[in-house]
Structure formats: C-alpha cells, structure tokens
Motif scaffolding. Structure first.
Motif, PDB file in Angstrom:
ATOM      1  N   ASP A   1       0.829  -1.207   0.000  1.00  0.00           N
ATOM      2  CA  ASP A   1       0.000   0.000   0.000  1.00  0.00           C
ATOM      3  C   ASP A   1       0.860   1.252   0.000  1.00  0.00           C
ATOM      4  OD1 ASP A   1      -2.317  -1.491  -0.006  1.00  0.00           O
ATOM      5  OD2 ASP A   1      -2.584  -1.434   2.170  1.00  0.00           O
ATOM      6  N   TYR A   2       1.947   1.214   0.779  1.00  0.00           N
ATOM      7  CA  TYR A   2       2.797   2.405   0.889  1.00  0.00           C
ATOM      8  C   TYR A   2       3.498   2.693  -0.434  1.00  0.00           C
ATOM      9  CZ  TYR A   2       5.829   5.864   3.063  1.00  0.00           C
ATOM     10  OH  TYR A   2       6.457   7.030   3.388  1.00  0.00           O
ATOM     11  N   LEU A   3       3.882   1.673  -1.145  1.00  0.00           N
ATOM     12  CA  LEU A   3       4.518   1.889  -2.444  1.00  0.00           C
ATOM     13  C   LEU A   3       3.529   2.449  -3.460  1.00  0.00           C
ATOM     14  CD1 LEU A   3       7.141   0.499  -1.480  1.00  0.00           C
ATOM     15  CD2 LEU A   3       7.173  -0.721  -3.647  1.00  0.00           C
ATOM     16  N   LYS A   4       2.312   1.923  -3.444  1.00  0.00           N
ATOM     17  CA  LYS A   4       1.342   2.316  -4.457  1.00  0.00           C
ATOM     18  C   LYS A   4       0.877   3.766  -4.314  1.00  0.00           C
ATOM     19  CE  LYS A   4      -0.426  -2.356  -5.242  1.00  0.00           C
ATOM     20  NZ  LYS A   4      -1.560  -3.297  -5.058  1.00  0.00           N
ATOM     21  N   LYS A   5       0.936   4.283  -3.107  1.00  0.00           N
ATOM     22  CA  LYS A   5       0.491   5.662  -2.901  1.00  0.00           C
ATOM     23  C   LYS A   5       1.673   6.637  -2.868  1.00  0.00           C
ATOM     24  CE  LYS A   5       0.270   5.459   2.169  1.00  0.00           C
ATOM     25  NZ  LYS A   5      -0.605   5.607   3.348  1.00  0.00           N
ATOM     26  N   ALA A   6       2.752   6.284  -3.537  1.00  0.00           N
ATOM     27  CA  ALA A   6       3.965   7.108  -3.501  1.00  0.00           C
ATOM     28  C   ALA A   6       3.687   8.543  -3.900  1.00  0.00           C
ATOM     29  CB  ALA A   6       5.027   6.492  -4.414  1.00  0.00           C
ATOM     30  N   ASP A   7       2.937   8.758  -4.977  1.00  0.00           N
ATOM     31  CA  ASP A   7       2.679  10.124  -5.449  1.00  0.00           C
ATOM     32  C   ASP A   7       1.915  10.943  -4.420  1.00  0.00           C
ATOM     33  OD1 ASP A   7       3.855  10.345  -8.076  1.00  0.00           O
ATOM     34  OD2 ASP A   7       2.437   8.820  -8.700  1.00  0.00           O
ATOM     35  N   GLU A   8       1.013  10.295  -3.675  1.00  0.00           N
ATOM     36  CA  GLU A   8       0.203  11.008  -2.688  1.00  0.00           C
ATOM     37  C   GLU A   8       1.042  11.498  -1.518  1.00  0.00           C
ATOM     38  OE1 GLU A   8      -2.915   8.431  -1.439  1.00  0.00           O
ATOM     39  OE2 GLU A   8      -3.409   7.776  -3.470  1.00  0.00           O
TER      40      GLU A   8
ATOM     41  N   CYS B   1       6.369  10.372   9.149  1.00  0.00           N
ATOM     42  CA  CYS B   1       6.024  10.174  10.561  1.00  0.00           C
ATOM     43  C   CYS B   1       4.518  10.193  10.779  1.00  0.00           C
ATOM     44  CB  CYS B   1       6.664  11.258  11.418  1.00  0.00           C
ATOM     45  SG  CYS B   1       8.455  11.124  11.600  1.00  0.00           S
ATOM     46  N   ASN B   2       3.805  11.010   9.987  1.00  0.00           N
ATOM     47  CA  ASN B   2       2.368  11.163  10.160  1.00  0.00           C
ATOM     48  C   ASN B   2       1.551  10.158   9.356  1.00  0.00           C
ATOM     49  OD1 ASN B   2       2.780  13.376  11.864  1.00  0.00           O
ATOM     50  ND2 ASN B   2       2.766  14.833  10.169  1.00  0.00           N
ATOM     51  N   ASP B   3       2.218   9.321   8.590  1.00  0.00           N
ATOM     52  CA  ASP B   3       1.531   8.325   7.767  1.00  0.00           C
ATOM     53  C   ASP B   3       1.422   7.011   8.540  1.00  0.00           C
ATOM     54  OD1 ASP B   3       1.552   5.945   5.784  1.00  0.00           O
ATOM     55  OD2 ASP B   3       1.002   7.656   4.526  1.00  0.00           O
ATOM     56  N   PRO B   4       0.218   6.492   8.767  1.00  0.00           N
ATOM     57  CA  PRO B   4       0.056   5.252   9.548  1.00  0.00           C
ATOM     58  C   PRO B   4       0.819   4.066   8.969  1.00  0.00           C
ATOM     59  CG  PRO B   4      -2.066   6.350   9.256  1.00  0.00           C
ATOM     60  CD  PRO B   4      -1.092   7.062   8.371  1.00  0.00           C
ATOM     61  N   ASP B   5       0.835   3.945   7.635  1.00  0.00           N
ATOM     62  CA  ASP B   5       1.551   2.830   7.018  1.00  0.00           C
ATOM     63  C   ASP B   5       3.051   2.948   7.261  1.00  0.00           C
ATOM     64  OD1 ASP B   5      -0.791   1.754   6.060  1.00  0.00           O
ATOM     65  OD2 ASP B   5      -0.621   2.692   4.087  1.00  0.00           O
TER      66      ASP B   5
END
Length: 291
Positions: free
Chosen positions: A40-47, A105-109
């Motif tokens: 999931d973390y890789l797929k939302k790289a642009d975000e 730091c603020n990203d749960p994943d």
C-alpha cells in the motif's frame, strides 16, 4: 558503490516505469502483514510527496526488504538564477527533506513499517552544477517520537532530587539504588563521559550532575556556507532517543527516574546561529518502545 548502484537504478526504473512511480522489481519483506502494508505504501507514492520546490522532480519509490527509498532529481538547469539563489539562502533542499520525513512520521503505514524496523531514506540527485552529486538522508524512528513529545520534560527535571520513587509496577525503589545512580552521574560528569551525542558533528563542551539529572552541553560548528534545516533540533533529539531508548543500561536508569538534559548550540562564523534544549526521560522511551 551504493550511490553508483542507486544512480543506475534511477536511470533504469525511470525509463521503464514512467507511469507507475514506484519500482516494479521489489524485494518484498517475508512477513505477510508487513508486505501488505508495504504494498500500500509503495502504491500511494505520489500522494505522499509534498509540493515540489522549483527544479525538483519525483522519480520513484523502491523497496528492498526493509529499506524504503524515495528518489528525486534536483535539476538546477530547470531553475532561474533567482530560484537558485533563494534555494541556497533558504536551504530549500534541507527543508524539503524535513517535510518528507515529517509526512512519513504522520503516515500510519510508514509508522507501522518504521515500528517494525524498516528504514526510510531519501536520495536526491543534484545536477546542473559543476558536478552531479547525490544527497542521502535517513529517517529514524526517534525523529518521529521527538515530534510527538514535549522537547523538555519539566516534571522529570523538577523531580531530579526526589528520593521516593516507584517502579512501573508500583513497588517502591530502594533509595540505595537511587543514591548509587546519583553517584554514577557525578562520576560521569567528572570524567566528561557522556552517555551519547546525537552525531559525530557535535562536541561536548560541558557536563554536570544534578541529582538524577545529567546535563550535557553540546556545540556544533557549521561548515562554511552550510545552512540549518528547520527540523535540525528534532533530528538531534531523535538521534539521542535512538541511542538511549535502545540501550538496556540507559533504560534502567530512566526507569529509576534519571533524565538526560541536552543544551545544544550551533555556531557559524564564531557566532551562535541557533540553539535548542531537550531532555530524554522515561516517558520518551516508553513511547519510543511502544510504537
């Protein structure tokens, strides 16, 4: 050698995966739950990328087992002379990297992965100057915890002479153990034997023992033309947390009630450019080791 390999990857992946923004050839972690979050973390790289400063381009995000890497290209030829001047005077690159680390730091994943001993790093290739160079910066777990806790634990400082203390299970601590720790701090201060310093760029200028508080004064001299980024003090405290909160001896001292108090001065051209004060106490490491 690692930088050379990374630059090769930068060219290869940007050519073959211009639409995906993350590396297709991934060495996934073996733990199923970690892999699920990592996907999931890789797929939302642009975000996850904040607004890019002039000249900056996001290339891709990669994963190698427990190493997450974001790659950027900083092209000075894509900038006007005024933008280059402002970027230098305002330390745009350093502040941009600080923003990336704060967002992680603020990203749960990302926090889940960091809590499971993943490493997040940023690579920025700077081109268009006299020579091309690559800047690497790593996010440690301590940086995130330092941003969530007060920089100074006033309660720990005010209670440094308290001889009546309790273990986390409620049992009273033998006062002889407190006296022994107090004596140990006095010995460390007399020997100038600091428990740790954030990084090799700092020099210990003074140490004092005051009850269960060990005060450490540090100084860092900036290289010529170097600029501080906006989160340098959070980085310093984070590095102290990474060292102290993973040491059995330091954790034992903090559990008794010890507090490490740091006074940090950063000098440039023989003048103080900035300063910070922070402490490392039991609540800091309790949060560090829970996440």
């Amino acid at each position: 050698m690692k930088i050379f390999i990374c630059l090769c990857l930068l060219l290869a992946v940007s050519a073959c995966s211009a639409g995906s923004r993350y590396a297709e050839d991934v060495n996934w972690p073996t733990d199923p739950s970690e892999r699920l979050v990592a996907e999931d973390y890789l797929k939302k790289a642009d975000e996850d990328i904040p607004e890019l400063p002039p000249g900056m381009a996001f290339v891709f995000r990669s994963l190698d087992n427990k190493l997450i890497s974001d790659y950027f290209d900083y092209g000075l030829t894509r900038m006007t002379p005024n933008q280059i001047r402002d970027a230098y005077q305002e330390n745009v690159l350093g502040n941009f990297i600080s923003d990336l680390k704060t967002r992680a730091c603020n990203d749960p994943d990302a926090r889940f992965l960091l809590g499971n001993n993943f490493t997040y790093e940023v690579f920025v290739k700077i081109s268009g100057g006299k020579k091309t160079k690559t800047v690497r910066n790593e996010l440690d777990k301590g940086f995130c915890i330092a941003g969530e806790r007060p920089f100074v634990d006033r309660q720990a400082i005010d209670g440094r002479f308290n001889m009546v203390r309790y273990w986390p299970n409620g049992e009273q601590i033998d006062y002889r153990l407190i006296e022994k720790l107090t004596g140990t701090f006095q010995l460390l201060a007399a020997r100038f034997d600091t428990p740790n310093i954030p990084n090799s760029g700092f020099t210990v200028t003074d140490m004092k023992a005051d009850g269960l508080m060990l005060s450490i004064s540090l100084r860092q001299t900036l290289r010529k033309n170097a600029k501080l980024n906006k989160s340098w003090d959070q980085t310093a405290k984070g590095q102290s947390l990474d060292q102290i909160c993973t040491s059995a001896n330091h954790l034992a001292a903090l559990t008794v009630g010890a507090v490490y108090a740091y006074a940090v001065d950063v000098s440039a051209d023989e003048n103080i450019a900035d300063s910070s004060r922070y402490t490392v106490s039991y609540p800091d490491c309790l949060l560090y080791n829970r996440k």
